[in-house]
Motif scaffolding. Structure first.
Motif, mmCIF file in Angstrom:
data_model
loop_
_atom_site.group_PDB
_atom_site.id
_atom_site.type_symbol
_atom_site.label_atom_id
_atom_site.label_comp_id
_atom_site.label_asym_id
_atom_site.label_seq_id
_atom_site.Cartn_x
_atom_site.Cartn_y
_atom_site.Cartn_z
ATOM 1 N N PRO A 312 -5.653 29.281 4.012
ATOM 2 C CA PRO A 312 -5.354 29.482 2.589
ATOM 3 C C PRO A 312 -4.008 28.944 2.119
ATOM 4 C CG PRO A 312 -4.981 31.515 3.789
ATOM 5 C CD PRO A 312 -5.545 30.526 4.780
ATOM 6 N N LEU A 313 -3.165 28.448 3.027
ATOM 7 C CA LEU A 313 -1.853 27.946 2.603
ATOM 8 C C LEU A 313 -1.605 26.565 3.208
ATOM 9 C CD1 LEU A 313 1.447 30.050 2.526
ATOM 10 C CD2 LEU A 313 1.340 27.563 2.480
ATOM 11 N N LEU A 314 -1.531 25.564 2.338
ATOM 12 C CA LEU A 314 -1.335 24.181 2.773
ATOM 13 C C LEU A 314 -0.057 23.620 2.181
ATOM 14 C CD1 LEU A 314 -2.369 21.518 4.092
ATOM 15 C CD2 LEU A 314 -3.503 21.025 1.902
ATOM 16 N N ILE A 315 0.777 23.004 3.021
ATOM 17 C CA ILE A 315 1.934 22.257 2.545
ATOM 18 C C ILE A 315 1.531 20.786 2.462
ATOM 19 C CG2 ILE A 315 4.313 21.564 3.012
ATOM 20 C CD1 ILE A 315 4.676 24.218 4.464
ATOM 21 N N LEU A 316 1.499 20.261 1.255
ATOM 22 C CA LEU A 316 1.118 18.864 1.036
ATOM 23 C C LEU A 316 2.374 18.012 1.197
ATOM 24 C CD1 LEU A 316 -1.312 17.042 0.192
ATOM 25 C CD2 LEU A 316 -0.426 17.192 -2.144
ATOM 26 N N ASP A 317 2.607 17.555 2.415
ATOM 27 C CA ASP A 317 3.833 16.820 2.734
ATOM 28 C C ASP A 317 3.564 15.330 2.871
ATOM 29 O OD1 ASP A 317 2.291 17.261 4.980
ATOM 30 O OD2 ASP A 317 3.976 17.501 6.334
ATOM 31 N N THR A 318 2.816 14.787 1.918
ATOM 32 C CA THR A 318 2.537 13.354 1.855
ATOM 33 C C THR A 318 2.861 12.862 0.450
ATOM 34 O OG1 THR A 318 0.225 13.828 1.313
ATOM 35 C CG2 THR A 318 0.744 13.398 3.630
ATOM 36 N N ILE A 319 3.004 11.555 0.328
ATOM 37 C CA ILE A 319 3.348 10.955 -0.958
ATOM 38 C C ILE A 319 2.095 10.437 -1.650
ATOM 39 C CG2 ILE A 319 4.621 9.085 -2.087
ATOM 40 C CD1 ILE A 319 6.449 11.179 -0.996
ATOM 41 N N GLY A 320 1.976 10.733 -2.942
ATOM 42 C CA GLY A 320 0.940 10.113 -3.756
ATOM 43 C C GLY A 320 -0.381 10.834 -3.839
ATOM 44 N N GLU A 321 -0.512 12.040 -3.274
ATOM 45 C CA GLU A 321 -1.792 12.752 -3.293
ATOM 46 C C GLU A 321 -1.827 13.919 -4.267
ATOM 47 O OE1 GLU A 321 -4.029 13.322 0.446
ATOM 48 O OE2 GLU A 321 -2.278 12.537 1.483
ATOM 49 N N LEU A 322 -0.678 14.361 -4.743
ATOM 50 C CA LEU A 322 -0.621 15.575 -5.548
ATOM 51 C C LEU A 322 -1.452 15.475 -6.820
ATOM 52 C CD1 LEU A 322 0.512 18.378 -6.181
ATOM 53 C CD2 LEU A 322 2.554 17.253 -7.114
ATOM 54 N N VAL A 323 -1.328 14.376 -7.534
ATOM 55 C CA VAL A 323 -2.026 14.235 -8.819
ATOM 56 C C VAL A 323 -3.533 14.401 -8.655
ATOM 57 C CG1 VAL A 323 -2.581 12.629 -10.667
ATOM 58 C CG2 VAL A 323 -0.233 12.828 -9.867
ATOM 59 N N ALA A 324 -4.087 13.822 -7.594
ATOM 60 C CA ALA A 324 -5.529 13.912 -7.362
ATOM 61 C C ALA A 324 -5.950 15.328 -6.996
ATOM 62 C CB ALA A 324 -5.936 12.942 -6.253
ATOM 63 N N CYS A 325 -5.002 16.166 -6.584
ATOM 64 C CA CYS A 325 -5.317 17.551 -6.219
ATOM 65 C C CYS A 325 -5.373 18.478 -7.428
ATOM 66 C CB CYS A 325 -4.294 18.085 -5.218
ATOM 67 S SG CYS A 325 -4.373 17.332 -3.582
ATOM 68 N N TYR A 326 -4.713 18.128 -8.515
ATOM 69 C CA TYR A 326 -4.604 19.031 -9.651
ATOM 70 C C TYR A 326 -5.954 19.522 -10.200
ATOM 71 C CZ TYR A 326 0.480 18.661 -10.163
ATOM 72 O OH TYR A 326 1.844 18.743 -9.970
ATOM 73 N N PRO A 327 -7.001 18.679 -10.277
ATOM 74 C CA PRO A 327 -8.280 19.195 -10.792
ATOM 75 C C PRO A 327 -8.876 20.330 -9.958
ATOM 76 C CG PRO A 327 -8.254 16.794 -10.875
ATOM 77 C CD PRO A 327 -7.042 17.209 -10.094
ATOM 78 N N MET A 328 -8.436 20.478 -8.713
ATOM 79 C CA MET A 328 -8.948 21.557 -7.867
ATOM 80 C C MET A 328 -8.349 22.906 -8.244
ATOM 81 S SD MET A 328 -8.905 19.968 -4.006
ATOM 82 C CE MET A 328 -7.107 20.090 -3.855
ATOM 83 N N ALA A 329 -7.225 22.889 -8.947
ATOM 84 C CA ALA A 329 -6.448 24.108 -9.159
ATOM 85 C C ALA A 329 -7.051 25.003 -10.234
ATOM 86 C CB ALA A 329 -5.016 23.748 -9.539
#
Length: 437
Positions: A312-329
């Motif tokens: 249940p807890l993920l640290i997204l420690d990569t560049i350039g993926e955050l924006v594509a994750c927003y629709p999941m939120a």
């Protein structure tokens, strides 16, 4: 003033030579440094069409500026299909993102940005032969800009913004910054406040326009683009339970994670299946954040180290993926805002049709933040208790969640059309070499 810049540039070249030599010795920097000095540039440019009517040179500093430029580059390609587009990038991470966004079929040539010393910029300019130079947001280099102006090459700043700290610096050293900004044919600022700040520095108001934030038109961020089943698949891809609520915290800074973890622990007393994706602004802080999570009894996964795990807890420690994750939120917190870092851009989560939260420090995006709050798509929180209450309200009330999500999306939709305004101004500059006044 031009003579002053020529003298200072010459001195800078002499002083920079030892540093350049030291960097050239180190393998980590050697490849990019020689390319930034012009090595292989001629061979790269040989890929371009020699019969093109125009050459557009676009420059971006790093990841944020590259993504901001994406809708404008697509607009230029559609409006000028036969033009050559040369896209230079300063940082390694920005270069990586540019290569992902602009595939070989996009007709965009990606090159390393020139080092702004001595004959390097003239060498780049002589080979590229730009009909127009576009600078995205920042990365101002005086020698570069003054050389383009002396060559009579129209230059445009797009998506310009001025933070309070930058404005104070520009005022303090106005003798240096005013003539540099005066080299631009057009300064296109994100907001009216940004435009007013530039004009107050003593620049010609006829060269300054407020055309909006290009990120409003970033096509791949449109809300509703992912069907519900795709969101479910994406959540599983990142190791989350598809049916459980997901809170995303984007671009967090030191001092914010402790608040986030405290609120997460409190929320789980009533929402035990709540999941968190946390994306730190500086991915090098991953181990620090893991250790902090452990203090709260939270088990974490780091995306760079484990892409098959679940939890249940993920640290997204990569560049350039955050924006594509927003629709999941189900809800997004925008970092850099609980601490005095000026905040980060809330348009990206709002574009995904997600309720947005941020702290009191949104100085760098004050107009957008205020607009989102007024529209009902965002809420500003001051401290831990307010963040907890806002999240509890959004995650437990379907009506509140839906209202904020729809309001965030509508706010972005109402502000689209930024690329078209930029394209009109660009055409005017190309036709006349100046801005309509």
């Amino acid at each position: 003033m031009c003579l002053l810049y020529q003298i200072s540039t010459g001195l800078l070249t002499v002083l920079a030579l030892p540093l350049l030599l030291c960097l050239a010795i180190r393998r980590k920097y050697r490849g990019r440094l020689v390319r930034r000095l012009g090595w292989e540039l001629k061979q790269q440019l040989a890929q371009l069409s020699s019969s093109s009517a125009r050459n557009f040179w676009i420059h971006a500093l790093s990841v944020g500026e590259v993504t901001s430029a994406l809708p404008l580059v697509r607009g230029l390609r559609d409006s000028y299909p036969d033009a050559n587009i040369i896209f230079s990038v300063t940082t390694r991470s920005g270069m990586d993102i540019a290569r992902k966004l602009f595939d070989p079929d996009s007709g965009v040539l990606i090159v390393d940005a020139p080092v702004d010393v001595g004959p390097v910029v003239p060498f780049f300019t002589g080979l590229i032969k730009p009909d127009l130079f576009i600078l995205v947001e920042t990365d101002f280099w005086p020698h570069w800009l003054h050389f383009l102006a002396r060559q009579g090459i129209p230059t445009i700043l797009v998506n310009g913004r001025i933070s309070s700290a930058s404005f104070q610096r520009y005022q303090r050293f106005s003798a240096l910054f005013r003539p540099m900004f005066a080299t631009f044919t057009l300064l296109s600022m994100q907001t009216e406040a940004d435009a007013a700040a530039v004009i107050s520095l003593g620049l010609d108001a006829g060269r300054v326009k407020s055309l909006g934030n290009l990120k409003f038109d970033t096509s791949h961020l449109q809300a509703g683009q992912s069907a519900q089943e795709n969101i479910s698949d994406n959540k599983q891809q990142y190791g989350f339970a598809p049916a459980a609520p997901l809170w995303i915290c984007g671009s967090t800074h030191r001092g914010e994670e402790v608040v986030i973890f405290e609120v997460l622990v409190r929320l789980r007393t009533s929402l035990p299946d709540l999941q968190l994706l946390l994306a730190p602004r500086n991915i090098e802080r991953r181990q620090e954040i893991v250790a902090l999570a452990n203090q709260f009894g939270l088990s974490t996964r780091c995306w760079s180290e484990d892409r098959t795990g679940r939890g249940p807890l993920l640290i997204l420690d990569t560049i350039g993926e955050l924006v594509a994750c927003y629709p999941m939120a189900d809800v997004v917190f925008v970092g850099g805002s609980l601490v005095a870092e000026g905040g980060h851009n809330p348009i990206e989560p709002a574009s995904a049709g997600v309720p947005v939260l941020f702290g009191p420090h949104m100085e760098d995006f004050s107009e957008v933040a205020a607009g989102l709050v007024e529209a009902g798509g965002a809420q500003q929180v001051v401290a831990t208790d307010e963040l907890y209450t806002a999240l509890q309200h959004i995650l437990t009330s379907a009506a509140v969640h839906q209202s904020m999500a729809q309001s965030a999306w509508r706010y972005v939709e109402l502000n689209r059309g930024v690329v078209d305004r930029h394209l009109q101004s660009i055409q005017t500059v190309l036709d006349t070499g100046a801005v309509n006044r």
